[in-house]
Design a protein around this motif. Structure first.
Motif, PDB file in Angstrom:
ATOM      1  N   CYS A 169       0.832  -1.200   0.000  1.00 22.76           N
ATOM      2  CA  CYS A 169       0.000   0.000   0.000  1.00 22.76           C
ATOM      3  C   CYS A 169       0.867   1.250   0.000  1.00 22.76           C
ATOM      4  CB  CYS A 169      -0.897   0.034   1.235  1.00 22.76           C
ATOM      5  SG  CYS A 169      -2.000  -1.381   1.381  1.00 22.76           S
ATOM      6  N   GLY A 170       0.643   2.135  -0.956  1.00 18.65           N
ATOM      7  CA  GLY A 170       1.296   3.433  -0.962  1.00 18.65           C
ATOM      8  C   GLY A 170       0.600   4.351   0.024  1.00 18.65           C
ATOM      9  N   LEU A 171       1.347   4.851   1.020  1.00 13.94           N
ATOM     10  CA  LEU A 171       0.769   5.636   2.113  1.00 13.94           C
ATOM     11  C   LEU A 171       1.656   6.838   2.418  1.00 13.94           C
ATOM     12  CD1 LEU A 171       0.044   2.605   4.466  1.00 13.94           C
ATOM     13  CD2 LEU A 171      -1.730   3.953   3.320  1.00 13.94           C
ATOM     14  N   TRP A 172       1.068   7.824   3.084  1.00 12.69           N
ATOM     15  CA  TRP A 172       1.860   8.925   3.623  1.00 12.69           C
ATOM     16  C   TRP A 172       2.847   8.371   4.653  1.00 12.69           C
ATOM     17  CZ3 TRP A 172       1.684  13.188   0.954  1.00 12.69           C
ATOM     18  CH2 TRP A 172       0.496  13.651   0.396  1.00 12.69           C
ATOM     19  N   LEU A 212      -7.954   1.190   5.667  1.00  9.91           N
ATOM     20  CA  LEU A 212      -8.417   0.808   4.327  1.00  9.91           C
ATOM     21  C   LEU A 212      -7.456  -0.200   3.715  1.00  9.91           C
ATOM     22  CD1 LEU A 212      -9.581   4.290   3.002  1.00  9.91           C
ATOM     23  CD2 LEU A 212     -11.050   2.281   3.300  1.00  9.91           C
ATOM     24  N   CYS A 213      -6.162   0.030   3.893  1.00  2.95           N
ATOM     25  CA  CYS A 213      -5.162  -0.930   3.425  1.00  2.95           C
ATOM     26  C   CYS A 213      -5.342  -2.275   4.125  1.00  2.95           C
ATOM     27  CB  CYS A 213      -3.771  -0.366   3.683  1.00  2.95           C
ATOM     28  SG  CYS A 213      -2.428  -1.507   3.276  1.00  2.95           S
ATOM     29  N   ARG A 214      -5.537  -2.262   5.434  1.00  2.00           N
ATOM     30  CA  ARG A 214      -5.725  -3.491   6.200  1.00  2.00           C
ATOM     31  C   ARG A 214      -6.997  -4.223   5.764  1.00  2.00           C
ATOM     32  NH1 ARG A 214      -6.666  -3.053  11.490  1.00  2.00           N
ATOM     33  NH2 ARG A 214      -5.663  -5.051  11.962  1.00  2.00           N
ATOM     34  N   SER A 215      -8.023  -3.463   5.390  1.00  2.00           N
ATOM     35  CA  SER A 215      -9.278  -4.069   4.932  1.00  2.00           C
ATOM     36  C   SER A 215      -9.059  -4.841   3.637  1.00  2.00           C
ATOM     37  CB  SER A 215     -10.338  -2.981   4.729  1.00  2.00           C
ATOM     38  OG  SER A 215     -10.656  -2.335   5.935  1.00  2.00           O
ATOM     39  N   VAL A 216      -8.282  -4.263   2.712  1.00  2.00           N
ATOM     40  CA  VAL A 216      -7.980  -4.965   1.462  1.00  2.00           C
ATOM     41  C   VAL A 216      -7.173  -6.229   1.761  1.00  2.00           C
ATOM     42  CG1 VAL A 216      -6.784  -4.806  -0.757  1.00  2.00           C
ATOM     43  CG2 VAL A 216      -8.087  -2.838   0.100  1.00  2.00           C
ATOM     44  N   ALA A 217      -6.193  -6.128   2.647  1.00  2.00           N
ATOM     45  CA  ALA A 217      -5.383  -7.303   3.006  1.00  2.00           C
ATOM     46  C   ALA A 217      -6.237  -8.388   3.644  1.00  2.00           C
ATOM     47  CB  ALA A 217      -4.258  -6.880   3.953  1.00  2.00           C
ATOM     48  N   ALA A 218      -7.203  -7.990   4.481  1.00  4.10           N
ATOM     49  CA  ALA A 218      -8.066  -8.970   5.150  1.00  4.10           C
ATOM     50  C   ALA A 218      -8.856  -9.784   4.144  1.00  4.10           C
ATOM     51  CB  ALA A 218      -9.013  -8.251   6.118  1.00  4.10           C
ATOM     52  N   VAL A 219      -9.222  -9.170   3.011  1.00  8.84           N
ATOM     53  CA  VAL A 219     -10.002  -9.864   1.988  1.00  8.84           C
ATOM     54  C   VAL A 219      -9.104 -10.609   1.014  1.00  8.84           C
ATOM     55  CG1 VAL A 219     -11.564  -9.539   0.021  1.00  8.84           C
ATOM     56  CG2 VAL A 219     -11.967  -8.300   2.168  1.00  8.84           C
TER      57      VAL A 219
END
Length: 514
Positions: free
Chosen positions: A5-8, A22-29
């Motif tokens: 995930c590209g993040l600040w 939001l990044c963690r949510s994508v990883a969870a799925v």
């Protein structure tokens, strides 16, 4: 496996915040574990290139979805895919009270002579400020932290910034709290913020979008974070997208309200029947350098043949000619004609209509190229992903009609469907639906179609596409009135009215049967 995930940088360092969740949510799925991700530091000046170079899988910086960025982002010349917005935001000015008012009123004389605005390079804020002020009235920084620091040391007296993320920049937040700075009263821009991914991996982009939808769905249904239901399937072999558990995003990380910590307001609430019509910004579609349709593309085929084919799904028991219909069927037909006008130099009649009583047969026809676009059916998740080699995934435009169901039930959304393998045509179709809403927002009716923006980015032959579409159809209200009557009250129209700052969040039917 893990998601990159590209993040600040401050998001990575703090290890918290809605972008991280939001990044963690994508990883969870995708991976089956919310902690199976790598946060990679990107900035406003390099995040597009990081995506193209595949050093990140997605970017969550608070990027604004614009049609320009879908088709041809200015720094890379590439197009990108945006999820449904996770935050409807807007740019405001923050700083010295006098100079904030100067900026809001676009004044540069008298006491406003010393105005100097700090703005982040490569942002939609920068695009706005550079058209509102001469270059000696603004200074560009590479990050939001840099521009905040520039104002703190009095290099600037105003900062242009997203309203909702001010609390994430300590200098600005503390300055407002201590009375040194004020927050401007005017929202200067529309900023629908979304997760960004490459547009050449549509399945992964679709997964990201459905993760966002699952977060909305969780809040609508009262589902919350529950570690006992969080499934860790990291070591399982998944053979198909249908094996993914999108509710894992909710159970492992939280629903939409939980991951935004209840800090978002107004438009970022679950919609329960009020106006949903909202056009994402076009950006700059009138460019010197263009992206013409590739040979063999749907746009090129339709232009070469001088006509296109629109499939129309009709309800059970339908009798008659779809071209003489009204209500939802009639609206679909009108959007096909508006698309024909946009594609074919204003000719709204060079379109052939094929009628389908079966949803499945209509999507098969779309998949095999028998039709170019499909209208009249609800958006369903099962048709978004590839179901078989002969039935690939499809792209759905922004809805042109919303049902009146409550948020806790599946809301009917009617969109224009296209094949997912032609991203430029999908963006073009989406742009036509947005154009009718943009026309409504800006009081552009059929007789004023010349006020619509030019679209040279798709080639000089499509330069007048939006003007030709609106010259045929008029604004959204004009289309709606022809199909449902001009005396229908706003209350009866429900979601099919302009959004006036009220709730915008809703899920596309997830088909979980809850």
């Amino acid at each position: 496996g893990h998601v990159r995930c590209g993040l600040w940088n401050e998001t990575i360092n703090s290890g918290e915040g809605s972008h991280l969740d939001l990044c963690r949510s994508v990883a969870a799925v995708v991976v089956g574990n919310p902690d199976s991700f790598e946060g990679i530091h990107v900035t406003s000046t390099n995040r597009w290139q990081h995506l193209l170079d595949r050093t990140v899988d997605l970017v969550v910086l608070g990027d604004t979805h614009t049609i320009e960025r879908e088709v041809r982002e200015s720094s890379t010349g590439a197009g990108f895919t945006f999820s449904s917005p996770y935050n409807y935001d807007g740019m405001v000015y923050i700083g010295n009270q006098i100079f904030v008012r100067c900026a809001e009123e676009q004044k540069r004389y008298d006491k406003c002579f010393s105005l100097l605005i700090c703005v982040t390079k490569g942002s939609t804020h920068y695009d706005f400020v550079k058209t509102a002020f001469p270059s000696d009235y603004f200074k560009v920084g590479s990050s939001r932290e840099e521009i905040a620091e520039l104002m703190f040391n009095d290099t600037c007296n105003v900062v242009a910034h997203d309203k909702s993320s001010i609390q994430n920049v300590a200098i600005l937040n503390d300055g407002i709290r201590d009375g040194k700075f004020i927050l401007g009263a005017k929202m200067m821009t529309k900023e629908p913020l979304a997760i960004v991914s490459r547009n050449n991996d549509r399945e992964f982009s679709d997964i990201i979008n459905w993760v966002v939808q699952a977060l909305y769905f969780g809040e609508e249904q009262g589902l919350t974070k529950d570690p006992t239901l969080c499934q860790n399937y990291t070591n399982m072999t998944l053979h198909d997208v249908s094996d993914l558990d999108f509710l894992n995003a909710v159970y492992c990380v939280g629903n939409y309200g939980e991951i935004t910590y209840g800090e978002l307001w107004d438009m970022n609430q679950i919609n329960n029947g009020t106006g949903m019509l909202y056009a994402v910004p076009f950006g700059n579609l009138d460019k010197d350098t263009i992206v013409g349709p590739a040979s063999g593309s749907t746009l090129a085929k339709i232009r070469n043949e001088g006509s296109f084919i629109c499939g129309v799904v009709v309800p059970d028991g339908f009798e008659g000619n779809v071209t003489e219909s009204d209500k939802i069927v009639g609206m679909g037909v009108e959007y096909c004609r508006a698309l024909a006008a946009a594609l074919l130099d204003g000719d709204s009649n060079d379109v052939t209509f094929l009628t389908f009583g079966s949803k499945l047969s209509s999507y098969i026809a779309l998949a095999n190229g028998e039709i170019d676009v499909l209208v009249g059916d609800r958006v369903l998740r099962k048709f978004d992903f590839e179901r078989s080699p002969s039935l690939a995934g499809f792209h759905f435009s922004t809805p042109y009609y919303y049902g009146d169901e409550s948020a806790s039930n599946d809301v009917s959304l009617y969109s224009m469907a296209t094949r997912e393998d032609d991203v430029l045509f999908a963006s073009f179709v989406n742009c036509i639906v947005f154009a009718t809403i943009h026309a409504q927002e800006n009081d552009i009716q059929k007789g004023k179609s010349g006020e619509m923006p030019l679209v040279s980015v798709l080639g000089s032959h499509l330069n007048w596409a939006l003007r030709d579409a609106i010259a045929y159809s008029g604004s959204y209200d004009e289309i709606y009135s022809r199909n449902f009557g001009s005396n229908v009250s706003e209350a009866y129209r429900g979601r099919n009215t302009l959004n006036k700052g009220g709730p915008m969040m809703h899920s596309i039917p997830m088909n979980y049967g809850l």
